[in-house]
Write a protein that holds these residues in place. Structure first.
Motif, PDB file in Angstrom:
ATOM      1  N   GLY A   1     -11.244   4.633  11.254  1.00  0.00           N
ATOM      2  CA  GLY A   1     -12.061   3.584  11.183  1.00  0.00           C
ATOM      3  C   GLY A   1     -11.874   3.184   9.452  1.00  0.00           C
ATOM      4  O   GLY A   1     -12.661   2.576   8.841  1.00  0.00           O
ATOM      5  N   LEU A   2     -10.662   3.108   8.945  1.00  0.00           N
ATOM      6  CA  LEU A   2     -10.260   2.601   7.672  1.00  0.00           C
ATOM      7  C   LEU A   2      -9.077   1.537   7.873  1.00  0.00           C
ATOM      8  O   LEU A   2      -8.094   1.660   8.397  1.00  0.00           O
ATOM      9  N   PRO A   3      -9.263   0.541   7.004  1.00  0.00           N
ATOM     10  CA  PRO A   3      -8.120  -0.357   6.772  1.00  0.00           C
ATOM     11  C   PRO A   3      -6.782   0.431   6.042  1.00  0.00           C
ATOM     12  O   PRO A   3      -7.004   1.369   5.481  1.00  0.00           O
ATOM     13  N   THR A   4      -5.713   0.179   6.687  1.00  0.00           N
ATOM     14  CA  THR A   4      -4.429   0.786   6.663  1.00  0.00           C
ATOM     15  C   THR A   4      -4.131   0.619   4.812  1.00  0.00           C
ATOM     16  O   THR A   4      -3.699   1.702   4.326  1.00  0.00           O
TER      17      THR A   4
ATOM     18  N   VAL B   1       0.483  -3.408   2.799  1.00  0.00           N
ATOM     19  CA  VAL B   1       1.164  -3.106   1.200  1.00  0.00           C
ATOM     20  C   VAL B   1       1.224  -4.026   0.007  1.00  0.00           C
ATOM     21  O   VAL B   1       0.808  -3.699  -1.006  1.00  0.00           O
ATOM     22  N   PHE B   2       1.300  -5.294   0.385  1.00  0.00           N
ATOM     23  CA  PHE B   2       1.531  -6.111  -0.567  1.00  0.00           C
ATOM     24  C   PHE B   2      -0.049  -6.199  -1.261  1.00  0.00           C
ATOM     25  O   PHE B   2      -0.043  -6.441  -2.404  1.00  0.00           O
TER      26      PHE B   2
ATOM     27  N   GLY C   1      -7.439  -0.185  10.329  1.00  0.00           N
ATOM     28  CA  GLY C   1      -5.781  -0.103  10.813  1.00  0.00           C
ATOM     29  C   GLY C   1      -5.197  -1.354  10.229  1.00  0.00           C
ATOM     30  O   GLY C   1      -5.512  -1.812   9.007  1.00  0.00           O
ATOM     31  N   LEU C   2      -4.273  -2.021  10.662  1.00  0.00           N
ATOM     32  CA  LEU C   2      -3.642  -3.346  10.112  1.00  0.00           C
ATOM     33  C   LEU C   2      -4.726  -4.450  10.366  1.00  0.00           C
ATOM     34  O   LEU C   2      -4.257  -5.665   9.646  1.00  0.00           O
TER      35      LEU C   2
END
Ligand code: MUC
Ligand code: MG
Length: 375
Positions: A123-126, A316-317, A358-359
């Protein structure tokens, strides 16, 4: 036990062929269809994750083709990670590196799918798994690459009017340098106040670059990407030493040692970050740190990824302490049909990082089915 239920139980791949909105020309190839490998992973708890490996014109931009990527994932990378915890990011990346040397696009596609699945399952953004976001939007440029100045000016004006893009990358090297200068002069004159970057995609010799780089600078171009072939670090360094504007390293550096070598040779002072070069999200972040430690500035590169691949880069960015040159993830708009449901938003000259787990993107299953290569 966080790892429980997060075992990787399936890794599946398909090749998709996605028509582009117009012909996209580079010095060494041209495309009207963009091909990707879409990787789908399943975890024991039922979570699905998706990743994308992009190519450009077959094994042309780099040595990996979609056919090779799919074969090497199916035969080597998938078996290397099956049964392991999706949360063991470093261990999974090491297992893939043991199973296949280079194959960076293939590894990057699997790695992105694992980061997507892990984030969705938690349940977390990547970006939270990569240090947390420092920004939620990034200035995004658009590439002009039809080779027809009239068409390119019209296209750029439409992007400006829509407030989607105000910085442009002009692809050079498929016309003669003199023709390119005339084309560029017309584009620059038609787009006052817009920042212009040029990508030669290895199309020039040292002599041609020495002759024409000053003209690019005079036209107001702010950055020149990969003018010479990757093996020509010393020649590129001589060009860079005479150039009034910075040279960006793209195809010449995939791995950490290659980045260091380019920087130490003085062949580039800006580095273009790409998942297909680094082979994974953590690896992409490490590439940024290596380039930065060598004194290079950072540019968020792309290989015309769909919303899925763009989202992997944005994860990542968004966490990088510095990203001086913004990014170029216009891919979701150059394809006729995106493979996601539009979570990646282009507004006010920025690409907005999707906030979901996620993404942060979901797959447009109808589009994916329709564009999947048969047989
Ligand atoms: C490249 O060399 O940068 C990315 C943008 C674009 O127009 O082409 C690709 C590859
Ligand atoms: Mg490039």
């Amino acid at each position: 036990d966080l790892a429980r239920g997060r075992e990787i139980v399936a890794v599946e791949t398909v090749i998709v062929d996605v028509p582009t909105a117009r012909q996209h020309r580079l010095s060494n190839t041209e495309i009207t269809v963009q091909s990707y490998v879409i990787v789908k992973v399943a975890l024991a708890d039922g979570t699905l994750g998706y990743g994308e490996a992009a190519t450009l014109g077959g094994p042309r931009w780099a040595e990996e083709s979609v056919e090779a990527i799919k074969a090497n994932i199916d035969s080597y990378l998938a078996p290397a990670v099956l049964g392991r915890s999706a949360l063991s990011f470093e261990a999974n990346q090491l297992a893939m590196q043991m199973a296949a040397s280079r194959n960076n696009a293939a590894r990057g596609g699997v790695d992105a799918a694992l980061f997507d699945a892990a984030g969705k399952s938690l349940g977390l953004p990547t970006h939270q798994l990569l240090g947390g976001a420092l920004r939620d939007r990034i200035e995004v440029l658009w590439a002009l690459a039809s080779g027809d100045a009239d068409q390119e000016i019209e296209e750029a004006r439409a992007k400006l009017a829509a407030r989607e893009h105000r910085r442009f990358k002009i692809k050079l090297g498929f016309h003669s340098p003199a023709e390119d200068m005339a084309r560029l002069a017309r584009i620059v004159a038609a787009l006052p106040g817009c920042e212009i970057v040029c990508d030669v995609n290895q199309g020039w010799s040292e002599a041609t670059a020495i002759r024409y780089v000053p003209q690019l600078a005079e036209l107001g171009v702010v950055l020149i990407e990969q003018p010479l072939r990757p093996g020509l670090a010393a020649a590129t360094a001589r060009v860079a030493a005479r150039s009034p504007i910075p040279i960006m390293t793209d195809e010449a550096a995939f791995t950490g040692p290659e980045i260091v070598a380019q920087a130490m040779a003085g062949a580039g002072s800006v580095y273009s970050l790409k998942l297909v070069k680094s082979g994974g999200l953590m690896e992409l972040k490490r590439a940024a740190a290596i380039a930065q430690a060598c004194g290079m500035e950072l540019y968020g590169g792309c290989l015309l990824e769909t919303g899925l691949g763009a989202a992997a880069h944005l994860a990542v960015f968004s966490t990088l302490p510095r990203l001086e040159w913004g990014c170029e993830h216009f891919g979701p708009r150059i394809v006729k049909t995106d493979l996601t449901n539009g979570e990646v938003v282009f507004r006010d000259f920025h690409i907005h990082c999707p906030p979901g787990p996620g993404l942060g993107v979901t797959i447009n299953e109808t589009a994916l089915r329709a564009l999947t290569r048969k047989g």
